[in-house]
Design an enzyme around this catalytic site. Sequence first.
Site, PDB file in Angstrom:
ATOM      1  N   ARG A 331       0.777  -1.188  -0.020  1.00 54.41           N
ATOM      2  CA  ARG A 331      -0.068   0.062   0.049  1.00 54.41           C
ATOM      3  C   ARG A 331       0.985   1.309   0.073  1.00 54.41           C
ATOM      4  O   ARG A 331       2.009   1.380   0.672  1.00 54.41           O
ATOM      5  CB  ARG A 331      -1.079  -0.022   1.414  1.00 54.41           C
ATOM      6  CG  ARG A 331      -2.044  -0.856   1.114  1.00 54.41           C
ATOM      7  CD  ARG A 331      -3.149  -0.775   2.224  1.00 54.41           C
ATOM      8  NE  ARG A 331      -3.695   0.591   2.109  1.00 54.41           N
ATOM      9  CZ  ARG A 331      -4.465   1.257   3.197  1.00 54.41           C
ATOM     10  NH1 ARG A 331      -4.766   0.447   4.412  1.00 54.41           N
ATOM     11  NH2 ARG A 331      -4.952   2.366   2.871  1.00 54.41           N
ATOM     12  N   TYR A 333       0.075   5.824  -0.345  1.00 52.20           N
ATOM     13  CA  TYR A 333      -1.012   6.599  -0.116  1.00 52.20           C
ATOM     14  C   TYR A 333      -1.124   7.440  -1.483  1.00 52.20           C
ATOM     15  O   TYR A 333       0.008   7.891  -1.933  1.00 52.20           O
ATOM     16  CB  TYR A 333      -0.568   7.988   1.191  1.00 52.20           C
ATOM     17  CG  TYR A 333      -0.852   7.345   2.297  1.00 52.20           C
ATOM     18  CD1 TYR A 333      -1.952   7.347   2.897  1.00 52.20           C
ATOM     19  CD2 TYR A 333       0.554   7.121   3.103  1.00 52.20           C
ATOM     20  CE1 TYR A 333      -2.241   6.997   4.224  1.00 52.20           C
ATOM     21  CE2 TYR A 333       0.240   6.642   4.323  1.00 52.20           C
ATOM     22  CZ  TYR A 333      -1.080   6.562   4.940  1.00 52.20           C
ATOM     23  OH  TYR A 333      -1.475   6.200   6.239  1.00 52.20           O
ATOM     24  N   ASP A 364      -9.613   1.350  17.431  1.00 60.10           N
ATOM     25  CA  ASP A 364      -9.175   0.882  16.224  1.00 60.10           C
ATOM     26  C   ASP A 364      -8.435  -0.216  16.368  1.00 60.10           C
ATOM     27  O   ASP A 364      -7.559  -1.051  15.439  1.00 60.10           O
ATOM     28  CB  ASP A 364      -8.769   1.498  14.992  1.00 60.10           C
ATOM     29  CG  ASP A 364      -7.305   2.349  15.651  1.00 60.10           C
ATOM     30  OD1 ASP A 364      -6.869   2.160  16.656  1.00 60.10           O
ATOM     31  OD2 ASP A 364      -6.721   2.952  14.800  1.00 60.10           O
ATOM     32  N   ASP A 369      -2.224   6.964  16.871  1.00 58.73           N
ATOM     33  CA  ASP A 369      -1.379   7.461  15.784  1.00 58.73           C
ATOM     34  C   ASP A 369      -0.918   8.908  16.311  1.00 58.73           C
ATOM     35  O   ASP A 369      -1.648   9.630  17.156  1.00 58.73           O
ATOM     36  CB  ASP A 369      -2.141   7.583  14.504  1.00 58.73           C
ATOM     37  CG  ASP A 369      -2.462   6.304  14.140  1.00 58.73           C
ATOM     38  OD1 ASP A 369      -1.699   5.480  14.191  1.00 58.73           O
ATOM     39  OD2 ASP A 369      -3.568   6.201  13.350  1.00 58.73           O
ATOM     40  N   ASP A 401      -9.883   6.735  15.483  1.00 55.57           N
ATOM     41  CA  ASP A 401      -8.717   6.791  14.961  1.00 55.57           C
ATOM     42  C   ASP A 401      -8.031   7.960  15.444  1.00 55.57           C
ATOM     43  O   ASP A 401      -7.768   9.034  14.604  1.00 55.57           O
ATOM     44  CB  ASP A 401      -8.634   6.639  13.722  1.00 55.57           C
ATOM     45  CG  ASP A 401      -7.357   6.034  13.064  1.00 55.57           C
ATOM     46  OD1 ASP A 401      -6.575   6.128  14.119  1.00 55.57           O
ATOM     47  OD2 ASP A 401      -6.837   6.241  11.949  1.00 55.57           O
TER      48      ASP A 401
END
Length: 496
Positions: A331, A333, A364, A369, A401
Site C-alpha cells: 500500500r 498513499y 481501532d 497515531d 482513530d
Amino acid sequence: RIDSFVAAPPAAAARSAVASAWPPRRNAGDDVETRAARGDAALVANIATVGAMLYLVHKVTATAMKKEARPSFDFTEGLAEPVVAAKSTPVSFAKRTTFARSSSDGFTRQLSPLDHIGEDVVLSSGPDTRDEVIFRSSSEGVKDTVIQDSPEAVEAMKKVFKRLCTSSRETVCAQDVKNVHNLLGEPLDESECTEMLKFFGARDDQEHTVTFEMFIRWWSSLHDSAADPDGYYSQERYRQRFKVLQSRLKDPNIARISTTEDGDPSSRRYRVRFVQDEQQLSPWHDVPLKNNDGSYNFICEIPKWTRKKYEIATGEDFNPIKQDVKNGLLREYKWGDMLFNYGCFPQTWEDPKVLSEETGCPGDNDPIDVIELGTRQRPTGSITRVKIIGLIAMIDDDETDWKILAIAMDDDRARHIQDLADLDAHMPGVTSALTHWLRMYKTAEGKGENKFGCGGKPQGAAFATRIVEETHEAWRKLLTDRKIDQKVGGYTIATV
C-alpha cells in the site's frame, strides 16, 4: 572701543559686549551719532558670540574624529591593555570579559567568553553578521578554529561529547568518535579512521586522548565552512543533527536502541527491526511512552514527503515495522506525499471494546497515531522526544482513530509552540490543511471521505494528553488481562 574688543579673548569679549552694549542705552542727552555708535558695538558683540560658538563646535568635532580614526579597542571596566597580534593569532588580554573589535568588513563585533563550553572559547557577534564560536589555539602555528553557528549549537555538541565521557578527565577515545559518526549517519572508512588516529595522536581506538577541543577541530576539518557557501554543514549538521543525537542520549536506554533492516524494501518481506544490546525488542511494548523530562517518545513509521504506508506489525513477534499489504499489494498513499512525519506512541492501545464519548465509535485496536509537525524529516524506525500540542478526532470505517499532534523537542519552533493557538500563530493554516488531508486521502482510492468527532474541530494539548494517558492505561490493561506466560508480539508479559 572696537579695537579693544577685538584684542580681547572671544568669549570674554562677547560677554563684555553683550553686557555693556546690548540693549543700547538711550540717555536723554545722547545725540544721533552716539546712539549709532552703541548700535554698532552691539552688532559686533553678536558676531563675536556666533564666532565663539563655531570655534567650540569645530574643536569638539575634530576631537571625535580623531578618536574614531584611532585603531583601538573599547573595553569594559577592569580589562588590561590589549596586545594586538597578527591576524592568525588571537587577541590576548589579562582579564577575560566582553569587548568590541572593529573587523575588516567595517562592522563592530562583540567578543564574549563562553566559559561553559571551554576556557579559550569566545563568541564573536555583531550586527548584520553571522555568529561565530571561536576556539582559540594556544599552540604556536595552529590557527583558531571558527565555527559559524550559535553557542547553543556548539553546546549541543559539548553535551553529546560529555555523554560519551566515562571519567572526570572529560576525554574520549577514537572509537567513541567513530560511534558518533555512525549515529549521525556519516560512518568513517578505513583510511579515514587511520587519518583520525594520526590527527588525535592516539596509538589505538581505545586510548582516551581526545578532548572536546580536539574533537571540534577534527569535525571542523571534515566540514570546512569555506567550501560550504550555503551554510549546510555549519547550520544543519551542527544545529539539527547534534541536537537530535543529544535528545537520544538524554535517556541511556533509548540511546542504545538501534534498527536493522531485513529484506528488499520493494518486497512484502521487508522489515525494520529494533535492537538493544544485540537483543531484539518490541517498539510497541519495550520503548517507554514518556521520558523523565515529561516528553513523549514518538516512533516514526512514515517519514514526511513519502507515501509508503509503513506501520508497526502488531500481530508479528517483536512487532517490526513493515509496509501494509491489501489484496496482495503493497500500500501507498495515492492522495499525495505525507505533509508530516507519521507514526505512533509506544505502550498505548485504542481498545476496540470501548466506545468513545467524543466519537461514539470504538477504538481501532492499534497504538495511538501521532502526527509530528517539525521541520525535519524523521527516518522510519527513529525515536524522537516530542511534546503534545493537540488532537484531531478522526473516524475511520466507524472506528475511533485519534491523531495526536506533536512537535519534536529539538525542533527550532518547539519552544514557541505549547498548544493549538501557538501552532496556528507560528504555522498558519496547518490544522485546517491537516484536517483536509485526513478527510480526503481515501477518496483517491475510490472511498468516501473520513468523518470527525468533537464537532470536526481539533482539540488542545490538555485534551490530547488525557486521551494519550487513557490509551496508555488501556495498554497496561491489555497486558495484565493476558495470561502470564503469553506473549504479545514477542514481549513477555511477566516482565512488564
